[in-house]
Scaffold this motif. Structure first.
Motif, PDB file in Angstrom:
ATOM      1  N   ARG A 192     -32.166  77.922   6.075  1.00 36.59           N
ATOM      2  CA  ARG A 192     -32.989  76.714   6.177  1.00 36.59           C
ATOM      3  C   ARG A 192     -32.154  75.526   5.735  1.00 36.59           C
ATOM      4  O   ARG A 192     -31.290  75.641   4.865  1.00 36.59           O
ATOM      5  CB  ARG A 192     -34.261  76.837   5.338  1.00 36.59           C
ATOM      6  CG  ARG A 192     -34.030  77.093   3.872  1.00 36.59           C
ATOM      7  CD  ARG A 192     -35.336  77.290   3.128  1.00 36.59           C
ATOM      8  NE  ARG A 192     -36.147  76.076   3.136  1.00 36.59           N
ATOM      9  CZ  ARG A 192     -37.363  76.003   2.601  1.00 36.59           C
ATOM     10  NH1 ARG A 192     -37.913  77.075   2.058  1.00 36.59           N
ATOM     11  NH2 ARG A 192     -38.034  74.883   2.619  1.00 36.59           N
ATOM     12  N   TRP A 219     -36.475  71.927  15.806  1.00 41.67           N
ATOM     13  CA  TRP A 219     -36.452  72.396  14.422  1.00 41.67           C
ATOM     14  C   TRP A 219     -35.380  73.456  14.192  1.00 41.67           C
ATOM     15  O   TRP A 219     -34.946  73.662  13.078  1.00 41.67           O
ATOM     16  CB  TRP A 219     -37.782  73.047  14.031  1.00 41.67           C
ATOM     17  CG  TRP A 219     -38.981  72.212  14.185  1.00 41.67           C
ATOM     18  CD1 TRP A 219     -39.400  71.216  13.349  1.00 41.67           C
ATOM     19  CD2 TRP A 219     -39.934  72.292  15.231  1.00 41.67           C
ATOM     20  NE1 TRP A 219     -40.564  70.670  13.819  1.00 41.67           N
ATOM     21  CE2 TRP A 219     -40.913  71.311  14.979  1.00 41.67           C
ATOM     22  CE3 TRP A 219     -40.059  73.086  16.365  1.00 41.67           C
ATOM     23  CZ2 TRP A 219     -42.008  71.118  15.809  1.00 41.67           C
ATOM     24  CZ3 TRP A 219     -41.146  72.896  17.200  1.00 41.67           C
ATOM     25  CH2 TRP A 219     -42.101  71.913  16.917  1.00 41.67           C
ATOM     26  N   ASN A 220     -35.034  74.164  15.231  1.00 42.50           N
ATOM     27  CA  ASN A 220     -34.322  75.422  15.043  1.00 42.50           C
ATOM     28  C   ASN A 220     -33.019  75.526  15.821  1.00 42.50           C
ATOM     29  O   ASN A 220     -32.905  75.050  16.956  1.00 42.50           O
ATOM     30  CB  ASN A 220     -35.225  76.591  15.457  1.00 42.50           C
ATOM     31  CG  ASN A 220     -36.477  76.686  14.625  1.00 42.50           C
ATOM     32  OD1 ASN A 220     -36.395  76.932  13.434  1.00 42.50           O
ATOM     33  ND2 ASN A 220     -37.631  76.477  15.247  1.00 42.50           N
ATOM     34  N   PRO A 231     -31.204  82.787  12.557  1.00 41.72           N
ATOM     35  CA  PRO A 231     -31.960  81.548  12.736  1.00 41.72           C
ATOM     36  C   PRO A 231     -31.746  80.580  11.572  1.00 41.72           C
ATOM     37  O   PRO A 231     -31.618  80.992  10.420  1.00 41.72           O
ATOM     38  CB  PRO A 231     -33.411  82.022  12.790  1.00 41.72           C
ATOM     39  CG  PRO A 231     -33.418  83.296  12.014  1.00 41.72           C
ATOM     40  CD  PRO A 231     -32.081  83.932  12.253  1.00 41.72           C
ATOM     41  N   THR A 233     -33.548  76.902  10.327  1.00 41.18           N
ATOM     42  CA  THR A 233     -34.612  75.924  10.542  1.00 41.18           C
ATOM     43  C   THR A 233     -34.310  74.652   9.765  1.00 41.18           C
ATOM     44  O   THR A 233     -33.932  74.714   8.590  1.00 41.18           O
ATOM     45  CB  THR A 233     -35.967  76.504  10.095  1.00 41.18           C
ATOM     46  OG1 THR A 233     -36.265  77.654  10.874  1.00 41.18           O
ATOM     47  CG2 THR A 233     -37.080  75.486  10.277  1.00 41.18           C
ATOM     48  N   ASN A 235     -35.766  71.246   8.198  1.00 37.78           N
ATOM     49  CA  ASN A 235     -36.975  70.549   7.767  1.00 37.78           C
ATOM     50  C   ASN A 235     -36.657  69.084   7.497  1.00 37.78           C
ATOM     51  O   ASN A 235     -35.493  68.678   7.506  1.00 37.78           O
ATOM     52  CB  ASN A 235     -37.543  71.213   6.507  1.00 37.78           C
ATOM     53  CG  ASN A 235     -39.051  71.040   6.395  1.00 37.78           C
ATOM     54  OD1 ASN A 235     -39.600  70.020   6.813  1.00 37.78           O
ATOM     55  ND2 ASN A 235     -39.721  72.041   5.835  1.00 37.78           N
ATOM     56  N   ALA A 284     -42.307  77.401  11.134  1.00 39.69           N
ATOM     57  CA  ALA A 284     -41.524  76.701  12.153  1.00 39.69           C
ATOM     58  C   ALA A 284     -40.414  77.583  12.710  1.00 39.69           C
ATOM     59  O   ALA A 284     -39.983  77.398  13.848  1.00 39.69           O
ATOM     60  CB  ALA A 284     -40.927  75.426  11.565  1.00 39.69           C
ATOM     61  N   ILE A 285     -39.966  78.548  11.925  1.00 39.21           N
ATOM     62  CA  ILE A 285     -38.882  79.385  12.409  1.00 39.21           C
ATOM     63  C   ILE A 285     -39.332  80.241  13.595  1.00 39.21           C
ATOM     64  O   ILE A 285     -38.543  80.673  14.418  1.00 39.21           O
ATOM     65  CB  ILE A 285     -38.332  80.275  11.271  1.00 39.21           C
ATOM     66  CG1 ILE A 285     -36.913  80.723  11.595  1.00 39.21           C
ATOM     67  CG2 ILE A 285     -39.219  81.475  11.014  1.00 39.21           C
ATOM     68  CD1 ILE A 285     -36.188  81.336  10.425  1.00 39.21           C
TER      69      ILE A 285
END
Length: 429
Positions: A192, A219-220, A231, A233, A235, A284-285
């Protein structure tokens, strides 16, 4: 004139008024929510990394009389989470959870939830061997859990972590990734970050790993290494906690490179301008916002807990022997909880914008949903006014009111409680 004088007097004695309103508030909402959606547990408020942008301003200096959960606390927390029937456990926040690794093991091995997410700074991955040891222990805890939850280990990576007083270097992240890849455990792995570091830290880590970056959505990203896709993400940048002390020019630069929290969360709203994190699982991920009838609960390292974005700052509880149902009943004895859970935080922000525009602007400028309710309701007079407004909004549909004969009931006999409170507060200022 008599009514406005009475209202000004009530808001001038805000703390007493708020207490009297809560004592007399009666609601007809039945049944109340009886389950959780996401449960956030903060095992520690301490952190050795001490990032300069930390929303919790976490260092190794304690801020409360209980800086970390004990093993005994962890057993009580497990019982409470299990009674809530939550859909997800987030082990994160407040500080660095790996400082209380035994608490992580207890939670992962015992909670009855489908999904667990552990968020960590990753400072512990100073060698690939040490990273492998700790990841293996987390996986062993998962395997001891008869419910076999889906566990995601997520490391926070951004320029502030990399340049912190005790930095988490790119090689530490690489150690964690390579350890995870080499073990082949049942744990998933992710990262993140913050939007100003988009296309920076992800590219740097991908280069370190010999991989590439794949864009997924706004977002990703995914760091692709061999057959593995990790992944990451991104923010929003929050201007709360330690970030408030960053130089003005740096905050302005970071703000320009980040979305506002309203824009960031808008795709996940269930209706126009309505976001209620207290009744949904925001992930969101996965690129989805899954509505849920349960409540999001946050439990701090000092055992205080509350409905996330659904609890006024004077209604936090400390976990003792109460049941989940008892706690929910306590929170919903406050009309503000009904407003926040049913209408969302933007509704509260709009109301406070009418009552105290400077306070609302300052709260929104922090760009942090976690602190928004406390910031909006930090003034006792505003808190008392919003309590009156919340009760008034529940009267017409017959969902709540002050009991018959309550001394403040006459204040509610108005067509526009918001306008009356705004005028009363303006006069008092």
């Amino acid at each position: 004139m008599m009514e406005s004088t009475a209202l000004r007097r009530a808001l001038a004695e805000a703390t007493l008024t708020r207490a009297a309103l809560l004592e007399g508030f009666e609601h007809t909402v039945d049944p109340l929510p009886d389950s959780g959606s996401s449960f956030f547990v903060h095992p520690s408020e301490l952190c050795p990394v001490a990032c300069q942008h930390c929303m919790y301003a976490s260092t190794m200096d304690a801020k409360s009389d209980q800086s970390s959960l004990s093993d005994l606390d962890a057993r009580r927390v497990v019982e409470f989470i299990n009674s809530s029937r939550s859909q997800k456990l987030n082990i994160s926040g407040g500080g660095e959870p790996f400082l209380r690794f035994s608490v992580i093991e207890k939670l992962v091995s015992s909670v009855d939830v489908p999904r667990i997410e552990i968020v960590t700074a990753g400072y512990w991955a100073k060698s690939q061997r040490r990273a492998a040891e700790l990841i293996s222990l987390v996986d062993a805890a998962r395997l001891r859990n008869p419910h076999r939850p889906d566990v995601l280990l997520r490391l926070s990576i951004d320029s502030y972590h990399i340049n912190a007083p005790r930095p988490v270097k790119l090689e530490h992240y690489a150690n964690a990734v390579n350890a995870w890849r080499g073990l082949g455990t049942g744990i998933r792995f992710g990262l993140r970050s913050i939007q100003p570091d988009l296309d920076i830290v992800d590219q740097q880590l991908a280069t370190t790993l010999g991989g590439t970056v794949e864009e997924l959505d706004r977002w990703n990203r995914a760091i692709v290494v061999g057959a593995d896709r990790i992944p990451i993400t991104f923010n929003v940048f929050r201007e709360s906690g330690a970030a408030e002390d960053l130089p003005a020019e740096e905050r302005a630069r970071m703000r320009k490179a980040s979305m506002t929290m309203e824009d960031y969360y808008s795709p996940f709203e269930t209706s126009e301008h309505r976001l209620s994190l207290a009744t949904a699982i925001n992930d969101a991920i996965r690129g989805s916002y899954t509505p849920d009838d349960g409540l999001a609960v946050t439990l701090n390292s000092d055992m205080r807990f509350w409905i996330f974005t659904g609890t006024a700052p004077d209604r936090y509880l400390r976990l003792q022997d109460q049941s989940f149902a008892d706690a929910v009943a306590y929170f919903f004895a406050d009309p503000i909880t009904h407003m926040l859970v049913n209408e969302g935080i933007w509704t509260l922000a709009d109301i406070v914008a009418e009552l105290d525009p400077q306070r609302q602007a300052a709260a929104m400028a922090k760009n942090d949903t976690a602190s928004l309710v406390d910031d909006l309701l930090g003034d006792p007079s505003t808190l008392a006014a919003v309590t009156l407004i919340a009760i008034h909004r529940m009267r017409t549909p017959g969902l709540g009111d002050l009991g018959a004969g309550h001394p403040l009931r006459e204040l509610l006999e108005t067509d526009d409680m918001l306008a009356d409170c705004r005028e009363a507060l303006e006069v008092s200022r």
